[in-house]
Design an enzyme around this catalytic site. Sequence first.
Site, PDB file in Angstrom:
ATOM      1  N   ARG A 165       0.692  -1.182   0.003  1.00  0.00           N
ATOM      2  CA  ARG A 165       0.027   0.170   0.158  1.00  0.00           C
ATOM      3  C   ARG A 165       0.996   1.375   0.062  1.00  0.00           C
ATOM      4  O   ARG A 165       0.651   2.127  -0.768  1.00  0.00           O
ATOM      5  CB  ARG A 165      -1.020   0.004   1.298  1.00  0.00           C
ATOM      6  CG  ARG A 165      -1.679   1.263   1.249  1.00  0.00           C
ATOM      7  CD  ARG A 165      -2.881   1.000   2.380  1.00  0.00           C
ATOM      8  NE  ARG A 165      -2.434   0.905   3.869  1.00  0.00           N
ATOM      9  CZ  ARG A 165      -2.864   0.460   4.741  1.00  0.00           C
ATOM     10  NH1 ARG A 165      -4.118   0.136   4.529  1.00  0.00           N
ATOM     11  NH2 ARG A 165      -2.449   0.072   5.797  1.00  0.00           N
ATOM     12  N   ASP A 194      -4.775  -8.447  -4.471  1.00  0.00           N
ATOM     13  CA  ASP A 194      -4.539  -9.033  -3.252  1.00  0.00           C
ATOM     14  C   ASP A 194      -5.696 -10.186  -2.727  1.00  0.00           C
ATOM     15  O   ASP A 194      -6.544 -10.098  -3.389  1.00  0.00           O
ATOM     16  CB  ASP A 194      -4.846  -8.081  -2.185  1.00  0.00           C
ATOM     17  CG  ASP A 194      -4.036  -8.244  -0.903  1.00  0.00           C
ATOM     18  OD1 ASP A 194      -3.026  -7.650  -0.379  1.00  0.00           O
ATOM     19  OD2 ASP A 194      -4.498  -9.150   0.159  1.00  0.00           O
ATOM     20  N   ASP A 238      -5.226 -14.486  -5.658  1.00  0.00           N
ATOM     21  CA  ASP A 238      -4.423 -15.319  -5.000  1.00  0.00           C
ATOM     22  C   ASP A 238      -3.214 -15.424  -5.871  1.00  0.00           C
ATOM     23  O   ASP A 238      -3.080 -16.204  -7.098  1.00  0.00           O
ATOM     24  CB  ASP A 238      -4.929 -16.770  -4.740  1.00  0.00           C
ATOM     25  CG  ASP A 238      -3.843 -17.684  -3.932  1.00  0.00           C
ATOM     26  OD1 ASP A 238      -2.904 -17.403  -3.889  1.00  0.00           O
ATOM     27  OD2 ASP A 238      -4.512 -18.735  -3.666  1.00  0.00           O
ATOM     28  N   SER A 261      14.438  -8.993   1.280  1.00  0.00           N
ATOM     29  CA  SER A 261      14.587  -8.733   2.644  1.00  0.00           C
ATOM     30  C   SER A 261      16.108  -8.665   2.858  1.00  0.00           C
ATOM     31  O   SER A 261      16.966  -9.164   2.183  1.00  0.00           O
ATOM     32  CB  SER A 261      13.890  -9.919   3.416  1.00  0.00           C
ATOM     33  OG  SER A 261      14.360  -9.741   4.744  1.00  0.00           O
ATOM     34  N   TYR A 294      11.955 -18.876   5.837  1.00  0.00           N
ATOM     35  CA  TYR A 294      11.445 -17.378   5.256  1.00  0.00           C
ATOM     36  C   TYR A 294      12.904 -16.907   4.548  1.00  0.00           C
ATOM     37  O   TYR A 294      12.810 -16.314   3.510  1.00  0.00           O
ATOM     38  CB  TYR A 294      11.225 -16.507   6.372  1.00  0.00           C
ATOM     39  CG  TYR A 294      10.799 -15.004   5.805  1.00  0.00           C
ATOM     40  CD1 TYR A 294       9.736 -14.808   5.399  1.00  0.00           C
ATOM     41  CD2 TYR A 294      11.905 -13.976   6.079  1.00  0.00           C
ATOM     42  CE1 TYR A 294       9.701 -13.253   5.028  1.00  0.00           C
ATOM     43  CE2 TYR A 294      11.815 -12.770   5.918  1.00  0.00           C
ATOM     44  CZ  TYR A 294      10.494 -12.232   5.380  1.00  0.00           C
ATOM     45  OH  TYR A 294      10.169 -11.239   4.925  1.00  0.00           O
ATOM     46  N   ALA A 320      15.332 -18.735   3.371  1.00  0.00           N
ATOM     47  CA  ALA A 320      15.658 -19.311   2.085  1.00  0.00           C
ATOM     48  C   ALA A 320      14.736 -18.772   0.836  1.00  0.00           C
ATOM     49  O   ALA A 320      15.418 -18.699  -0.156  1.00  0.00           O
ATOM     50  CB  ALA A 320      15.131 -20.793   1.972  1.00  0.00           C
ATOM     51  N   SER A 321      13.418 -18.397   1.100  1.00  0.00           N
ATOM     52  CA  SER A 321      12.663 -17.832   0.171  1.00  0.00           C
ATOM     53  C   SER A 321      13.322 -16.638  -0.327  1.00  0.00           C
ATOM     54  O   SER A 321      13.121 -15.938  -1.619  1.00  0.00           O
ATOM     55  CB  SER A 321      11.155 -17.575   0.675  1.00  0.00           C
ATOM     56  OG  SER A 321      11.118 -16.507   1.608  1.00  0.00           O
ATOM     57  N   THR A 324       4.820  -4.342  10.058  1.00  0.00           N
ATOM     58  CA  THR A 324       3.935  -4.710   9.172  1.00  0.00           C
ATOM     59  C   THR A 324       2.754  -5.557   9.874  1.00  0.00           C
ATOM     60  O   THR A 324       3.097  -5.927  10.996  1.00  0.00           O
ATOM     61  CB  THR A 324       4.656  -5.165   8.065  1.00  0.00           C
ATOM     62  OG1 THR A 324       5.009  -6.630   8.369  1.00  0.00           O
ATOM     63  CG2 THR A 324       5.815  -4.342   7.279  1.00  0.00           C
TER      64      THR A 324
END
Length: 258
Positions: free
Chosen positions: A22, A40, A68, A142, A155, A157-158, A192
């Site tokens: 957003r 979303d 999705d 990230s 997380y 690894a992603s 968040t």
Amino acid sequence: MGERSVRGKVVLITGGAEGIGREIARNYLAAGAGVVVLVDVNDRLGRATAAELNSTHGPGKAAFIRADVTSEKDLDAVYARVLRDYDHLDVLVNNAGILDESNWKKCIDINLTSLIGWSFKYLEHMRKDRGGRGGTIVNLSSVYGFKIDQYVPVYQASKFGVLAFTRSLGHSYNYDRTGVRVIAICPSFTKTALTDRGFSCAFGDEISFNDFRRYLDIQTLWQNVDAVGGAAVEVFERADSGTGWVVEGAKPGTPVPE
């Protein structure tokens, strides 16, 4: 309109109903984007965010599509609607993500697998060597895309995968052929919905969860989502294809170390 300006661009943002998505929408519109399409699964929030953006920036500046990101059927439907309503897409922001170590397949599917699928779908539309106009793909990675701790291995690894995918797909070899810039934003600790709603960590036991919570509590460079939204414009204007940019402590983005 230059490649590195959002002015006049048609932008699609996955996970755009709230949080970082957003804020990116708000900041892109403030910088002159032509329209933002929010995608979303949260129908209520998505419609509310689109209405807020249209109230602020003018009618027709934002649209919402419930979808999705893990569904190929939804991807195809969104793609068809975007081309029907706007003729083309200039910018894809792959922002949808979760932090859920207890459901590692879903975490990988949303954070990485769907991001790859959406990227390739719109790359084929954008690429200049096949009749497209060029464009930019912005992937949300990230600091966990290049830093390691012991608490959220799935997380991490992603997000490692997101940054590696960005660097490879955005390599100059590919960019010179396609004219599609691929860049990554790597936020540090950001408040968040992921942090507000709670999350699981490795092994799913109380000891590791409490240790992770204490680890988060001592971090000194927390930032709000508006810091990432603001940096998203700056990174869009500065980033070369195949690069990642750290947004940490509400400071301007800096290149991820090689």
